[in-house]
Write a protein that holds these residues in place. Structure first.
Motif, PDB file in Angstrom:
ATOM      1  N   LEU A 302       0.997  -1.209   0.065  1.00 27.67           N
ATOM      2  CA  LEU A 302      -0.014  -0.017  -0.058  1.00 27.67           C
ATOM      3  C   LEU A 302       0.921   1.193  -0.017  1.00 27.67           C
ATOM      4  CD1 LEU A 302      -2.984   0.498   0.024  1.00 27.67           C
ATOM      5  CD2 LEU A 302      -2.879   0.832   2.639  1.00 27.67           C
ATOM      6  N   VAL A 303       0.713   2.144  -0.942  1.00 26.29           N
ATOM      7  CA  VAL A 303       1.355   3.329  -1.188  1.00 26.29           C
ATOM      8  C   VAL A 303       0.510   4.535  -1.265  1.00 26.29           C
ATOM      9  CG1 VAL A 303       3.300   2.188  -2.311  1.00 26.29           C
ATOM     10  CG2 VAL A 303       1.469   3.215  -3.552  1.00 26.29           C
ATOM     11  N   GLU A 304       1.018   5.571  -0.762  1.00 25.58           N
ATOM     12  CA  GLU A 304       0.166   7.031  -0.826  1.00 25.58           C
ATOM     13  C   GLU A 304      -0.220   7.551  -2.090  1.00 25.58           C
ATOM     14  OE1 GLU A 304       0.104  11.221   1.531  1.00 25.58           O
ATOM     15  OE2 GLU A 304       1.736   9.950   1.908  1.00 25.58           O
ATOM     16  N   HIS A 305       0.672   7.385  -3.034  1.00 22.47           N
ATOM     17  CA  HIS A 305       0.631   7.719  -4.552  1.00 22.47           C
ATOM     18  C   HIS A 305       0.986   6.797  -5.342  1.00 22.47           C
ATOM     19  CE1 HIS A 305      -0.680  11.702  -2.827  1.00 22.47           C
ATOM     20  NE2 HIS A 305       0.587  11.684  -1.986  1.00 22.47           N
ATOM     21  N   LEU A 306       0.438   6.940  -6.559  1.00 22.43           N
ATOM     22  CA  LEU A 306       0.929   5.958  -7.825  1.00 22.43           C
ATOM     23  C   LEU A 306       2.478   6.332  -7.997  1.00 22.43           C
ATOM     24  CD1 LEU A 306      -1.849   6.041 -10.317  1.00 22.43           C
ATOM     25  CD2 LEU A 306      -1.168   4.263  -9.026  1.00 22.43           C
ATOM     26  N   GLU A 307       2.815   7.487  -7.955  1.00 20.91           N
ATOM     27  CA  GLU A 307       4.267   7.929  -8.045  1.00 20.91           C
ATOM     28  C   GLU A 307       5.239   7.038  -7.090  1.00 20.91           C
ATOM     29  OE1 GLU A 307       2.418  10.816 -10.289  1.00 20.91           O
ATOM     30  OE2 GLU A 307       2.017  10.106  -8.295  1.00 20.91           O
ATOM     31  N   ASP A 308       4.786   7.060  -5.961  1.00 18.13           N
ATOM     32  CA  ASP A 308       5.373   6.254  -4.769  1.00 18.13           C
ATOM     33  C   ASP A 308       5.365   4.638  -5.210  1.00 18.13           C
ATOM     34  OD1 ASP A 308       5.739   8.631  -3.269  1.00 18.13           O
ATOM     35  OD2 ASP A 308       3.652   8.130  -2.329  1.00 18.13           O
ATOM     36  N   GLY A 309       4.203   4.138  -5.716  1.00 15.77           N
ATOM     37  CA  GLY A 309       4.437   2.912  -6.444  1.00 15.77           C
ATOM     38  C   GLY A 309       5.324   2.685  -7.552  1.00 15.77           C
ATOM     39  N   ALA A 310       5.478   3.593  -8.448  1.00 15.14           N
ATOM     40  CA  ALA A 310       6.512   3.401  -9.634  1.00 15.14           C
ATOM     41  C   ALA A 310       7.760   3.126  -8.852  1.00 15.14           C
ATOM     42  CB  ALA A 310       6.304   4.863 -10.375  1.00 15.14           C
ATOM     43  N   GLU A 311       8.075   3.865  -7.630  1.00 11.43           N
ATOM     44  CA  GLU A 311       9.367   3.980  -7.002  1.00 11.43           C
ATOM     45  C   GLU A 311       9.658   2.710  -6.557  1.00 11.43           C
ATOM     46  OE1 GLU A 311      13.053   4.179  -5.821  1.00 11.43           O
ATOM     47  OE2 GLU A 311      12.063   5.537  -7.191  1.00 11.43           O
ATOM     48  N   ILE A 312       8.464   1.901  -6.038  1.00 13.87           N
ATOM     49  CA  ILE A 312       8.560   0.601  -5.398  1.00 13.87           C
ATOM     50  C   ILE A 312       8.815  -0.565  -6.536  1.00 13.87           C
ATOM     51  CG2 ILE A 312       7.098  -1.257  -4.425  1.00 13.87           C
ATOM     52  CD1 ILE A 312       7.957   0.572  -2.470  1.00 13.87           C
ATOM     53  N   VAL A 313       8.080  -0.181  -7.788  1.00  7.85           N
ATOM     54  CA  VAL A 313       8.526  -0.874  -8.976  1.00  7.85           C
ATOM     55  C   VAL A 313       9.894  -1.123  -9.165  1.00  7.85           C
ATOM     56  CG1 VAL A 313       8.026  -1.162 -11.024  1.00  7.85           C
ATOM     57  CG2 VAL A 313       6.333  -0.822  -9.824  1.00  7.85           C
ATOM     58  N   ASN A 314      10.523   0.066  -9.264  1.00  6.26           N
ATOM     59  CA  ASN A 314      12.025   0.343  -9.564  1.00  6.26           C
ATOM     60  C   ASN A 314      12.929  -0.474  -8.717  1.00  6.26           C
ATOM     61  OD1 ASN A 314      11.662   1.871 -11.926  1.00  6.26           O
ATOM     62  ND2 ASN A 314      11.544   3.924 -10.749  1.00  6.26           N
ATOM     63  N   GLN A 315      12.300  -0.172  -7.407  1.00  8.17           N
ATOM     64  CA  GLN A 315      13.304  -1.213  -6.305  1.00  8.17           C
ATOM     65  C   GLN A 315      12.959  -2.691  -6.594  1.00  8.17           C
ATOM     66  OE1 GLN A 315      13.005   0.020  -2.365  1.00  8.17           O
ATOM     67  NE2 GLN A 315      12.038   1.848  -2.999  1.00  8.17           N
ATOM     68  N   LEU A 316      11.881  -3.334  -6.897  1.00 12.17           N
ATOM     69  CA  LEU A 316      11.666  -4.281  -7.176  1.00 12.17           C
ATOM     70  C   LEU A 316      12.299  -4.868  -8.449  1.00 12.17           C
ATOM     71  CD1 LEU A 316       7.952  -4.594  -6.078  1.00 12.17           C
ATOM     72  CD2 LEU A 316       9.770  -5.747  -4.872  1.00 12.17           C
ATOM     73  N   ALA A 317      12.268  -4.063  -9.638  1.00  9.45           N
ATOM     74  CA  ALA A 317      12.820  -4.347 -10.892  1.00  9.45           C
ATOM     75  C   ALA A 317      12.241  -5.701 -11.279  1.00  9.45           C
ATOM     76  CB  ALA A 317      14.490  -4.417 -10.864  1.00  9.45           C
ATOM     77  N   PRO A 318      10.875  -5.886 -11.619  1.00 16.83           N
ATOM     78  CA  PRO A 318      10.057  -7.180 -11.679  1.00 16.83           C
ATOM     79  C   PRO A 318      10.492  -7.690 -13.056  1.00 16.83           C
ATOM     80  CG  PRO A 318       8.546  -5.549 -11.937  1.00 16.83           C
ATOM     81  CD  PRO A 318       9.856  -4.874 -11.226  1.00 16.83           C
ATOM     82  N   GLU A 319      10.361  -9.152 -13.157  1.00 11.36           N
ATOM     83  CA  GLU A 319      10.282  -9.713 -14.289  1.00 11.36           C
ATOM     84  C   GLU A 319       9.083  -9.242 -15.355  1.00 11.36           C
ATOM     85  OE1 GLU A 319      10.298 -14.292 -16.153  1.00 11.36           O
ATOM     86  OE2 GLU A 319       9.209 -13.905 -14.267  1.00 11.36           O
ATOM     87  N   HIS A 320       7.855  -9.036 -14.821  1.00 12.61           N
ATOM     88  CA  HIS A 320       6.690  -8.750 -15.466  1.00 12.61           C
ATOM     89  C   HIS A 320       6.224  -7.501 -14.664  1.00 12.61           C
ATOM     90  CE1 HIS A 320       6.863 -13.202 -16.419  1.00 12.61           C
ATOM     91  NE2 HIS A 320       7.026 -12.586 -17.764  1.00 12.61           N
ATOM     92  N   LEU A 321       5.664  -6.480 -15.392  1.00 16.31           N
ATOM     93  CA  LEU A 321       4.988  -5.428 -14.760  1.00 16.31           C
ATOM     94  C   LEU A 321       3.893  -5.203 -15.421  1.00 16.31           C
ATOM     95  CD1 LEU A 321       4.728  -2.895 -12.806  1.00 16.31           C
ATOM     96  CD2 LEU A 321       6.029  -1.589 -14.585  1.00 16.31           C
ATOM     97  N   LYS A 335       6.614   6.957 -17.585  1.00 17.72           N
ATOM     98  CA  LYS A 335       7.962   7.625 -17.565  1.00 17.72           C
ATOM     99  C   LYS A 335       8.489   7.491 -16.342  1.00 17.72           C
ATOM    100  CE  LYS A 335       6.526  11.416 -20.623  1.00 17.72           C
ATOM    101  NZ  LYS A 335       6.170  12.887 -20.896  1.00 17.72           N
ATOM    102  N   ALA A 336       7.789   7.125 -15.202  1.00 20.36           N
ATOM    103  CA  ALA A 336       8.447   6.983 -13.970  1.00 20.36           C
ATOM    104  C   ALA A 336       9.136   5.492 -13.726  1.00 20.36           C
ATOM    105  CB  ALA A 336       7.698   7.256 -12.776  1.00 20.36           C
ATOM    106  N   ILE A 337       8.948   4.704 -14.613  1.00 26.30           N
ATOM    107  CA  ILE A 337       9.265   3.349 -14.403  1.00 26.30           C
ATOM    108  C   ILE A 337      10.755   3.233 -15.125  1.00 26.30           C
ATOM    109  CG2 ILE A 337       9.006   0.809 -15.071  1.00 26.30           C
ATOM    110  CD1 ILE A 337       6.939   1.966 -13.033  1.00 26.30           C
ATOM    111  N   LYS A 338      11.838   2.614 -14.386  1.00 29.23           N
ATOM    112  CA  LYS A 338      12.902   2.607 -15.038  1.00 29.23           C
ATOM    113  C   LYS A 338      13.577   1.125 -15.144  1.00 29.23           C
ATOM    114  CE  LYS A 338      15.121   4.947 -11.845  1.00 29.23           C
ATOM    115  NZ  LYS A 338      16.310   5.726 -11.089  1.00 29.23           N
ATOM    116  N   HIS A 339      13.009   0.290 -14.127  1.00 24.49           N
ATOM    117  CA  HIS A 339      13.421  -0.996 -14.217  1.00 24.49           C
ATOM    118  C   HIS A 339      12.236  -2.139 -14.232  1.00 24.49           C
ATOM    119  CE1 HIS A 339      17.254   0.741 -13.047  1.00 24.49           C
ATOM    120  NE2 HIS A 339      16.813   1.428 -11.945  1.00 24.49           N
ATOM    121  N   ALA A 340      12.246  -2.731 -15.298  1.00 24.64           N
ATOM    122  CA  ALA A 340      11.278  -3.906 -15.409  1.00 24.64           C
ATOM    123  C   ALA A 340      11.584  -4.660 -16.603  1.00 24.64           C
ATOM    124  CB  ALA A 340       9.820  -3.288 -15.415  1.00 24.64           C
TER     125      ALA A 340
END
Length: 424
Positions: A302-321, A335-340
């Motif tokens: 659970l995050v406060e904003h979608l942008e915070d969620g995008a940062e979590i995604v970048n930390q996870l660097a998932p196989e599938h997003l 644009k906020a997604i760097k790693h997937a």
């Protein structure tokens, strides 16, 4: 599913490859035995691990013909269409060689050439993965690789799964061998009396396959050390909970260590997905595997904003997003997604579309390696040679600088190789 509200991601450490010394030792022994004894070792391990006695490992035309007779109605046409989509996508990736003439007459450039031979490992035994054939082999063929070898464990009947044979045949492959496990990786790396040596090995497999790939790396190239599958869904309250739950389970059913994560600013959406998950789980044929995966690695962050969620995604660097947000927010979040590894945008872009049919490759970095890795592609099967044709004028102009640089590094012979040409 476990709820995470403090963005604590320590659970990722539990998915790292922890290998026992016994398994490492066993894999090294298998590789050494195959390297020494060739086909005899392969026969030994095929009896031991697959409970099959084989004299010849290469698949015959009769076995391929039989696979077509056994195939369910319509599946051959589906495989053909999927292969066409995958080929069309990868054909666009082909890099070009280039040459450029400099003002002083020198010519600089880059030459792109394909690898000579590639091995594609296809998991088998109780399951059939024709998609692994298409995803592993088609980029190699598009790159111009002349020899593509398929290896897959034999079933109890002594042959490879029908779908694997059909997929290989449909894309024109004839070097197909009934060998699996670490012994197949060793055979590809070193060759045997009947199996050819290759330059690179790609494709997913179990832990023994991954360990074997790690051991032979350097003798041959490999694609990656793939871990269990993973999916992250970044969604807001416009998303359909049932669809998210279904997509999370599409990866959870792969392996007890598969990771399925929902990242959202909507607590209501998270609760709805959790409820749908329980309903869908009860109807899955691979229920026990999916349940274990969801219990250990199913998370709702659970995050406060979608942008915070995008940062979590970048930390996870998932196989599938998967990104399931209001359409007006898609571009901003993308644009906020760097790693997937692979990104699926919009509610209709469910992950299995990429697994089987759309065209992009499904052999993708796992365990956070999307921070520096890329999906399998044509680039995975080519190599580059830089080319220099230096002119007399360029050497005269730059000789003193080059020799000076060499002497600064203490390499006198380098400097003299330059100066030898000036004496004439």
């Amino acid at each position: 599913m476990e709820w995470i509200k403090n963005q604590e991601l320590k659970f990722l450490n539990k998915r790292k490859l922890n290998v026992s010394s016994e398994r490492e030792k066993a894999v090294r022994e298998i590789i050494a035995n195959v390297k020494k004894s060739g086909d005899a070792a392969l026969r030994e391990y095929t009896i031991k691990f697959d409970n099959v006695i084989l004299e010849d490992f290469k698949v015959t035309k009769e076995e391929i013909d039989s696979a077509y007779h056994q195939a369910p109605k319509g599946i051959v046409d589906i495989i053909k269409e999927a292969a066409a989509n995958i080929k069309a996508f990868h054909e666009k990736q082909k890099p070009e060689s280039w040459l450029e003439v400099q003002p002083d007459g020198s010519i600089l450039g880059q030459r792109v050439t394909p690898l000579d031979a590639v091995g594609v490992y296809v998991p088998g035994g109780t399951a059939a993965y024709p998609s692994s054939v298409l995803m592993g082999a088609i980029p190699a063929l598009a790159a111009g690789v002349e020899k593509v070898v398929i290896v897959s464990p034999p079933q109890e009947n002594g042959t490879i799964a029908d779908g694997v044979l059909i997929a290989a045949n449909e894309i024109g492959l004839t070097d197909i061998y009934k060998v699996g496990g670490a012994q197949a990786i060793a055979a590809l790396a070193y060759g045997t009396e009947t199996m050819p040596k290759v330059d690179k090995i790609v494709g997913p497999g179990n832990q023994y396959v991954a360990l074997a790939k790690r051991e032979v790396f350097g003798t041959v190239d490999i694609d990656s050390l793939a871990g269990p599958s993973e999916i992250v869904v970044l969604a807001d309250d416009s998303a359909e909970p049932n669809w998210i739950a279904a997509d999370l389970l599409s990866q959870a059913e792969h392996d007890p260590m598969s990771m399925a994560v929902l990242v959202t600013p909507s607590e209501a959406l998270g609760k709805a997905v959790e409820s749908e998950m329980s309903n869908l789980l009860s109807m899955l044929p691979r229920k026990e595997i999916a349940e274990r995966s969801i219990k250990d690695f199913g998370k709702i962050i659970l995050v406060e904003h979608l942008e915070d969620g995008a940062e979590i995604v970048n930390q996870l660097a998932p196989e599938h997003l998967e990104i399931m947000v209001e359409q007006k927010a898609e571009e901003r979040i993308l644009k906020a997604i760097k790693h997937a590894g692979a990104i699926f945008i919009g509610s209709y872009s469910t992950e299995p579309v990429g697994d089987y049919f759309a065209g992009p490759n499904h052999i993708i970095p796992t365990n956070g390696t999307a921070k520096f890795g890329s999906p399998l592609s044509v680039e995975s099967f080519i190599k580059r040679s830089s080319m220099i044709r230096y002119s007399r004028e360029a050497l005269i102009e730059n000789a003193a600088k080059i020799a000076g640089f060499a002497r600064y590094e203490g390499l006198e012979a380098h400097a003299r190789a330059i100066e030898a040409r000036l004496k004439r």
